[in-house]
Design an enzyme around this catalytic site. Sequence first.
Site, PDB file in Angstrom:
ATOM      1  N   ASP A  12      49.255 -18.402 -61.222  1.00  0.00           N
ATOM      2  CA  ASP A  12      50.429 -18.124 -60.412  1.00  0.00           C
ATOM      3  C   ASP A  12      49.920 -18.006 -58.977  1.00  0.00           C
ATOM      4  O   ASP A  12      48.714 -17.828 -58.751  1.00  0.00           O
ATOM      5  CB  ASP A  12      51.087 -16.821 -60.881  1.00  0.00           C
ATOM      6  CG  ASP A  12      52.282 -16.441 -60.038  1.00  0.00           C
ATOM      7  OD1 ASP A  12      53.066 -17.332 -59.669  1.00  0.00           O
ATOM      8  OD2 ASP A  12      52.435 -15.239 -59.738  1.00  0.00           O
ATOM      9  N   ASP A  14      51.897 -16.354 -55.845  1.00  0.00           N
ATOM     10  CA  ASP A  14      52.259 -15.107 -55.170  1.00  0.00           C
ATOM     11  C   ASP A  14      51.750 -13.901 -55.954  1.00  0.00           C
ATOM     12  O   ASP A  14      52.088 -13.725 -57.125  1.00  0.00           O
ATOM     13  CB  ASP A  14      53.783 -15.005 -55.026  1.00  0.00           C
ATOM     14  CG  ASP A  14      54.342 -16.075 -54.102  1.00  0.00           C
ATOM     15  OD1 ASP A  14      53.576 -16.582 -53.276  1.00  0.00           O
ATOM     16  OD2 ASP A  14      55.536 -16.390 -54.212  1.00  0.00           O
TER      17      ASP A  14
END
Length: 220
Positions: A12, A14
Amino acid sequence: MKFEDIKGFAFDLDGVIADSARLHSKAWHQTADTVGTTWTPELAENLKGVSRMDSLEMILKAGGHENEYTQAQKEELATAKNTQYLELVKTLTPDDVLPGMKAFLDELKANGYKMSVASASKNAPTILKQLKVMDYFEGIVDPAKLHAGKPDPEIFSLAADVLGLAPANVAGLEDSGAGIQSINAAGELSIGIGSELSEAAVRFDRTDEVSLAAIKAKLA
């Protein structure tokens, strides 16, 4: 999954590679102010890992405004948020890579692991270029091709496809509950970064705790 089974990692963006989540929060906070929804830490947390339009719907619903805007007006709000966010993204530098993550990327590269990015953000390429870490990754899942967002497993399944690996040979890193559910549903090893991620197979409190040795130790 055994440590020896891991051949690749899906990240991922963020809250895992970059602290761009704070930029999203700043831009979404402005949107909440615009529509008259009170901004809270809980709302900010719930938006993590969620697509742009779904995030807007959550903000509208939180303030009881879900029936006050047409689809066209919602799209205008989402576009305005993204414009604000992109201005903030331009301020990112390699110093904004989260603590320990550059060292972890270097370690994975040195040990021959493949890496991909599984982010709902359409701006992932721009962010990775600003951070100067784009070259570490085999590819980035295109959010425009997704039929469903996290916690649906699709994005992490596609991240394995990008690597040319079976899900059973991929470990995914996430900082949100929805993301961990997505990794688990894809049949991959879930590595959670955050104290609340009880569903993660392996969990770290902070990004600077993540290393191959630490993952191996937790799986042993």
